[in-house]
Enzyme design. Structure first.
Site, PDB file in Angstrom:
ATOM      1  N   SER A 137     -23.498  61.141  -7.030  1.00 13.55           N
ATOM      2  CA  SER A 137     -21.796  61.537  -6.432  1.00 13.55           C
ATOM      3  C   SER A 137     -21.337  59.641  -5.811  1.00 13.55           C
ATOM      4  O   SER A 137     -22.489  59.629  -5.348  1.00 13.55           O
ATOM      5  CB  SER A 137     -20.992  63.093  -6.009  1.00 13.55           C
ATOM      6  OG  SER A 137     -20.250  62.534  -5.443  1.00 13.55           O
TER       7      SER A 137
ATOM      8  N   TYR B 161     -22.972  68.675   0.607  1.00 11.92           N
ATOM      9  CA  TYR B 161     -22.446  68.151  -0.820  1.00 11.92           C
ATOM     10  C   TYR B 161     -23.581  66.953  -0.878  1.00 11.92           C
ATOM     11  O   TYR B 161     -24.207  66.100  -1.823  1.00 11.92           O
ATOM     12  CB  TYR B 161     -21.219  68.427  -1.087  1.00 11.92           C
ATOM     13  CG  TYR B 161     -21.215  68.052  -2.591  1.00 11.92           C
ATOM     14  CD1 TYR B 161     -21.631  68.558  -3.957  1.00 11.92           C
ATOM     15  CD2 TYR B 161     -20.836  66.582  -3.199  1.00 11.92           C
ATOM     16  CE1 TYR B 161     -21.726  68.198  -5.001  1.00 11.92           C
ATOM     17  CE2 TYR B 161     -19.939  66.254  -3.858  1.00 11.92           C
ATOM     18  CZ  TYR B 161     -20.763  66.987  -4.814  1.00 11.92           C
ATOM     19  OH  TYR B 161     -20.477  66.233  -6.448  1.00 11.92           O
TER      20      TYR B 161
END
Length: 266
Positions: free
Chosen positions: A146, A159
């Site tokens: 990501s 995350y």
């Protein structure tokens, strides 16, 4: 574009009940592969596999379960070999996004996001690599990172940490996998238009398009194109790399007004 780049190849795609994973699995089947489609929810896995098979005319089989369970992850490889006879590509897409203030983030939330994003990916990649080595002839592993592994986003400390770790995993495994003809790479999506994101924010596409240098939002097809490229024969000399697909957002990194505090899985 050659629509049969993956003819007679067999693929695992995790977290593929909807969104990015679904489109990755669909594109593989569209280009000739047989796919084992994993999703946490059994009904969603079955519906997704049926829809892909109907749309593409290819073979797409459901394999529900939680990839944080190491035995389930290993079982996906065994199931693919049982159904298809061999495995050629493994796309570790399943992941959990967990928002939370660092000062109050709980051990339970931390363990869950780490277990899904890191433990699940690590041991699925390990199982796939073992199978590739046993078969001979190499293989392809694609991890889903990501842009939050590159740029800070509020309340995504855990995350973002896991996504950066996946990119380091790909770089490190070049040493052990390359002698066996196995490549491993990451795709790092930006803000992608998915049913989940549109459900959370009906203005998601317009908001992110305005913040993206290309002035276009990122779609699941953009991420699927990158994943299939890294899995294709043309990318045989690309390994240990991360392909960022964000329309240039990470060069400028403006953050929209967001509703923090949600937890959801890919």
């Amino acid at each position: 574009m050659n629509q049969q780049r993956f003819s007679n190849q067999n693929v695992i795609v995790t977290g593929a009940g909807e969104g990015i994973g679904w489109e990755v699995a669909r594109q593989f089947c569209r280009e000739g592969a047989s796919a084992l489609l994993n999703d946490l929810l059994p009904k969603r896995a079955i519906a997704a596999a049926e829809a892909i098979a109907e749309q593409t005319g290819g073979c797409c089989l459901p394999a529900p379960g939680d990839v944080a369970d190491i035995e389930l992850a290993r079982g996906l490889v065994a199931r693919a070999v049982e159904e298809f006879g061999a495995l050629d590509v493994c796309v570790c897409n399943a992941g959990l996004t967990s928002w939370g203030d660092f000062f109050s983030y709980s051990p339970a939330d931390f363990e869950r996001v780490v277990n899904v994003n890191l433990r699940g990916t690590y041991f699925l990649a390990q199982a796939a690599a073992r199978q590739f080595r046993a078969q001979g002839g190499g293989g392809r592993i694609v991890l889903m990172s990501s842009v939050t592994g590159h740029q800070a986003v509020p309340y995504l400390s855990a995350y973002g940490m896991t996504k950066a770790a996946l990119e380091m995993l790909a770089r490190n495994l070049v040493l052990e996998l390359s002698p066996h003809g196995i490549t491993i790479n990451c795709v790092a999506p930006g803000a992608v238009i998915t049913p989940r994101n549109l459900s959370d924010d009906p203005d998601y596409e317009a908001a992110w398009a305005a913040l993206t240098p290309t002035r276009q939002a990122i779609h699941t097809t953009d991420i699927a194109n990158a994943a299939l490229f890294l899995a294709a024969p043309a990318a045989s000399q690309i390994t240990g790399q991360t392909l960022v697909v964000d329309g240039g957002w990470s060069s400028t990194s403006p953050i929209p007004t967001m509703d923090y505090g949600r937890d959801y899985a890919n």
